[in-house]
Design an enzyme around this catalytic site. Structure first.
Site, PDB file in Angstrom:
ATOM      1  N   HIS A  92       0.811  -1.212   0.000  1.00 50.35           N
ATOM      2  CA  HIS A  92       0.000   0.000   0.000  1.00 50.35           C
ATOM      3  C   HIS A  92       0.846   1.264   0.000  1.00 50.35           C
ATOM      4  O   HIS A  92       0.352   2.329  -0.372  1.00 50.35           O
ATOM      5  CB  HIS A  92      -0.956  -0.012   1.192  1.00 50.35           C
ATOM      6  CG  HIS A  92      -2.133  -0.904   0.986  1.00 50.35           C
ATOM      7  ND1 HIS A  92      -3.406  -0.585   1.420  1.00 50.35           N
ATOM      8  CD2 HIS A  92      -2.249  -2.108   0.370  1.00 50.35           C
ATOM      9  CE1 HIS A  92      -4.236  -1.560   1.085  1.00 50.35           C
ATOM     10  NE2 HIS A  92      -3.545  -2.496   0.456  1.00 50.35           N
ATOM     11  N   HIS A 104      -1.772 -12.538  -2.424  1.00 46.76           N
ATOM     12  CA  HIS A 104      -2.839 -13.191  -1.669  1.00 46.76           C
ATOM     13  C   HIS A 104      -2.484 -14.615  -1.272  1.00 46.76           C
ATOM     14  O   HIS A 104      -3.333 -15.348  -0.772  1.00 46.76           O
ATOM     15  CB  HIS A 104      -4.145 -13.151  -2.464  1.00 46.76           C
ATOM     16  CG  HIS A 104      -4.717 -11.778  -2.558  1.00 46.76           C
ATOM     17  ND1 HIS A 104      -5.910 -11.492  -3.193  1.00 46.76           N
ATOM     18  CD2 HIS A 104      -4.265 -10.583  -2.092  1.00 46.76           C
ATOM     19  CE1 HIS A 104      -6.149 -10.191  -3.127  1.00 46.76           C
ATOM     20  NE2 HIS A 104      -5.165  -9.622  -2.459  1.00 46.76           N
TER      21      HIS A 104
END
Length: 786
Positions: free
Chosen positions: A141, A314
């Site tokens: 992020h 993920h």
């Protein structure tokens, strides 16, 4: 760990205690982090009143009250030209981060990060006893805000520490991740920046969980304030709203993806990429795939890199939506003083661990969330999925008749079914994504290779050329997205050679002051400080796509380059092993032009010049990615015009901020370029002088002359005519990029300095200083040598 770690842990444990999230905080803050400014703004002068000491919104102290921009919102703002000044650096304006980093015990830092990953803290317990997933998310992020179109965002300045990013909904609870690594930052001090540490922590997390990364390059110096130059969007709400402006009020989730406003990459204000629940929260995987392709594409990722990042990222960790969002307090920027920069206080239980709430989604992608595997693709492709709700009420997907063997993050006796996000299912509902995913399901080693490369690109996209990379883990392999440059050929030219080359350039037919200055400026001003791309090193102005940009006047550019290549050929063929590059000659041509123009104006001055630039090849140049550097308008060379969303002068200030110019530097550069007659097309627009080609301050003298009246020559206000107030005769033509220096109060104040008697020499010296700065912005090789 640092000696003060025990005291830090004691203080941090206070986070588990009930805390009021309203007292002393912003009374106008809403749970989603936005502000309800419609609430009454009453004064509270007495300590006994309930609102005393809270945010008054418009304080009566310095910087408070109704400001100029409140009265005149269309006023051109120069704030972005005053950011990140050396005087604002608490380490000192001359602090050399690259030098400090070289003394860092790099392996010791990595060892401390690895140890921290499994040292779960009571105040913020680690999922599965391992902070790996949280640290990967922090790094992702930080770097993932990068946009290829304008080069802004990214992790290069450590901006996740500051508003608005530190309080974005998509960054919820990353404040805890940064506090977890604070003891490491404190221990190693100035030798490693926050910007580097946040990304290195994510890299080490991957390695510690069994993934082989490509390496890591340090070199990101910290900044000390929010970057106000980034356009994050015009919305006044965060996700799940916050996308009306960027999609022009369209709600057609199947047709609007590529209509996303430029240069944005995220689908909502407050998101890094896309809404994980689907477009506008609609659980439509096929429509989500369209958003994903657009969002990742706008940060410079192709389909292969996109699937690699999602499938690779993920493979680790989980999402959090154990409780309702109504239990969560305001974001850090609106939180109580006692929270000390933290936010999103959770009132359920201890507010963490099994009760953790972040996105509202409660998803565990693999059976081994702290270990690298191909489990993500195995689960995604081999299961059938049904839509369910998370405990927080968010749309997510669960495996139909799936095995109940996915681990609980805090109770080893509990297990769950496989779960996925709508944005995960996009990978099997889009033909191209599915093809890649199925290939990697059968060939996991290819996924590992692709993820390593895509992750490295994600973390380093805005670090610039490899000459800026620091540390022992910089890979030897180079990539086209790094805008690679070849090694310099031959011996470097010396000062005597420079003088001979300047004379040769000025005596070449077809080359004059205006053309030489315009070409050099066109070449150098492609530089973007945001991602360290562009500039004249590489001479890519001679390659596609730059050589055919309208702003570069291809016909004139071709003639100038051909003439300079002739000078290059003559020199290189008669000076032994000494070689001069076309890139050096482009800048040297501008240098010679400035010196001649100054001398013709009565000022002898030597313009600094540093040889050593090289010439890139077309094969080293990504045409698509370089096309983003093409200007909509160029105020320095009077090209183009504004748009429905940005006036010409605003685009000029934006470019000036990318060139790290101050308001005086911007002003003197434009005035000097007009004196040189260096417009892109050779026109006289803005050339307010009868001495074209001489470096005089005539532009400013005539711009502030009250004997000249200005009227718009068209309804769009882009072109202006200056007439003599007495004779009514036309004297000059100007653009918005010209007239703003007489219209804007702050710019006019600077312009008047150069229009004053006795400041001719100051004008020349200031222009030369600003010119030299721009020409050397991309010379990181010089900074490394220094």
């Amino acid at each position: 760990m640092h000696a003060s770690l025990s005291s830090w842990l004691l203080a941090a444990s206070l986070l588990t205690q009930p805390i009021s999230v309203s007292g002393q905080g912003c009374p106008f803050a809403k749970r989603d982090g936005t502000v309800d400014s419609s609430l009454p703004q009453k004064r509270a002068d007495a300590p006994e009143t309930t609102t005393f000491g809270r945010c008054a919104v418009k304080s009566n102290q310095a910087g408070g009250g109704t400001r100029s921009h409140d009265w005149w919102p269309c006023q051109l703002r120069l704030d972005v030209l005053r950011q990140f000044q050396p005087s604002q650096n608490p380490l000192g304006g001359d602090f050399d981060y690259a030098e400090a980093f070289q003394s860092l015990d790099y392996e010791a830092v990595k060892k401390d990060i690895a140890a921290l990953m499994t040292e779960s803290q009571d105040w913020w317990p680690a999922d599965f006893g391992n902070y790996g997933g949280l640290f990967v998310r922090m790094a992702w992020h930080s770097a993932g805000t990068y946009r290829a179109m304008d080069g802004r965002g990214g992790g290069g300045m450590g901006q996740q520490r500051f508003a608005p990013l530190n309080s974005w909904p998509d960054n919820q609870n990353l404040d805890k991740a940064r506090r977890l690594i604070w003891p490491i930052k404190q221990k190693y001090g100035n030798k490693i920046s926050w910007a580097d540490l946040m990304l290195l922590t994510g890299n080490v997390a991957l390695e510690n969980m069994g993934f082989k990364t490509l390496g890591f390059g340090g070199g990101r110096a910290d900044t000390w304030q929010s970057d106000e130059a980034v356009y994050w969007g015009a919305e006044t709400t965060f996700v799940p709203q916050g996308n009306d402006v960027r999609y022009n009020n369209s709600v057609d989730i199947n047709a609007r993806a590529d209509k996303l406003e430029k240069p944005l990459a995220a689908t909502h204000m407050g998101l890094i990429y896309v809404n994980p629940e689907g477009p506008n929260g609609t659980p439509d995987p096929a429509a989500s795939a369209k958003d994903i392709r657009e969002a990742f594409g706008r940060m410079g990722m192709n389909d292969t890199e996109t699937v690699a990042l999602i499938a690779g990222g993920h493979a680790f960790g989980k999402t959090h939506g154990a409780v309702k969002g109504s239990n969560i307090g305001p974001a850090p920027e609106a939180a109580d003083l006692g929270m000390q920069g933290l936010g999103w206080h959770n009132s359920v239980g201890d507010g963490n661990g099994p009760n953790q709430m972040t996105s509202g989604l409660e998803v565990i992608w693999t059976k081994t969330p702290t270990k690298w595997s191909n489990g993500y693709l195995e689960s995604l492709i081999n299961n059938n999925w049904t839509l369910v709700e998370s405990p927080a009420g968010a749309h997510q997907w669960e495996a139909v008749n799936g095995t109940v063997d996915y681990p609980d993050p805090f109770d080893k006796t509990k297990f769950r079914k496989a779960t996925m996000l709508t944005s995960d299912l996009a990978l099997i509902n889009d033909p191209e994504y599915l093809k890649i995913s199925q290939r990697w399901l059968e060939h996991p080693e290819e996924l590992a290779d692709a993820f390593a490369k895509a992750w490295f690109k994600l973390l380093h996209r805005d670090l610039g050329p490899t000459t800026r990379y620091l540390g022992p883990e910089v890979p030897k392999e180079s990539f086209i997205w790094q805008d690679p440059l070849p090694a310099r050929e031959g011996d470097l030219i010396d000062d005597a050679d420079v003088d001979k080359l300047k004379a040769a350039i000025l005596s070449t037919d077809g080359l004059d002051v205006s053309k030489l200055a315009s070409t050099a400026m066109a070449c150098a001003t492609t530089y973007r400080n945001s991602d360290k791309r562009g500039g004249c090193n590489g001479a890519r102005i001679a390659l596609e796509p730059q050589r055919n940009w309208v702003s570069n006047n291809p016909t004139q550019l071709s003639a100038v380059l051909d003439a300079l290549k002739k000078v290059q050929s003559d020199f290189n063929g008669s000076n032994g092993n000494k070689k001069v590059s076309l890139a050096d000659l482009i800048v040297l041509g501008g240098t010679a032009a400035v010196e001649k123009a100054a001398k013709d104006a009565g000022v002898d001055i030597k313009v600094p010049f540093s040889a050593g630039r090289v010439d890139a090849t077309q094969e080293q140049t990504d045409v698509t990615q370089f096309s983003y550097l093409e200007p909509q308008a160029d105020g320095f060379r009077n090209y183009g015009r504004g748009t429905a969303r940005a006036r010409t002068e605003e685009i000029m200030v934006d470019k000036a901020s990318q060139l790290t110019l101050t308001p005086p530097e911007l002003t003197v550069l434009v005035g000097g370029m007009r004196a040189l007659g260096a417009n892109y097309d050779g026109s006289d627009v803005g050339v307010f002088t009868a001495n074209k080609g001489k470096l005089t301050p005539d532009f400013f003298v005539n711009l502030v002359d009250m004997n000249i009246a200005w009227t718009a020559s068209g309804a769009d206000g882009e072109s202006w005519v200056g007439t003599d107030r007495k004779s009514r005769s036309e004297k000059y033509k100007g653009s918005r990029a010209d007239l703003v220096f007489g219209s804007h109060a702050e710019l006019r104040a600077i312009a008047e300095v150069y229009a004053e008697n006795g400041n001719q020499e100051k004008f020349v010296k200031d222009f030369v200083a600003a010119w030299t700065k721009v020409m050397n912005l991309d010379r990181f090789d010089l900074k490394v040598k220094k």
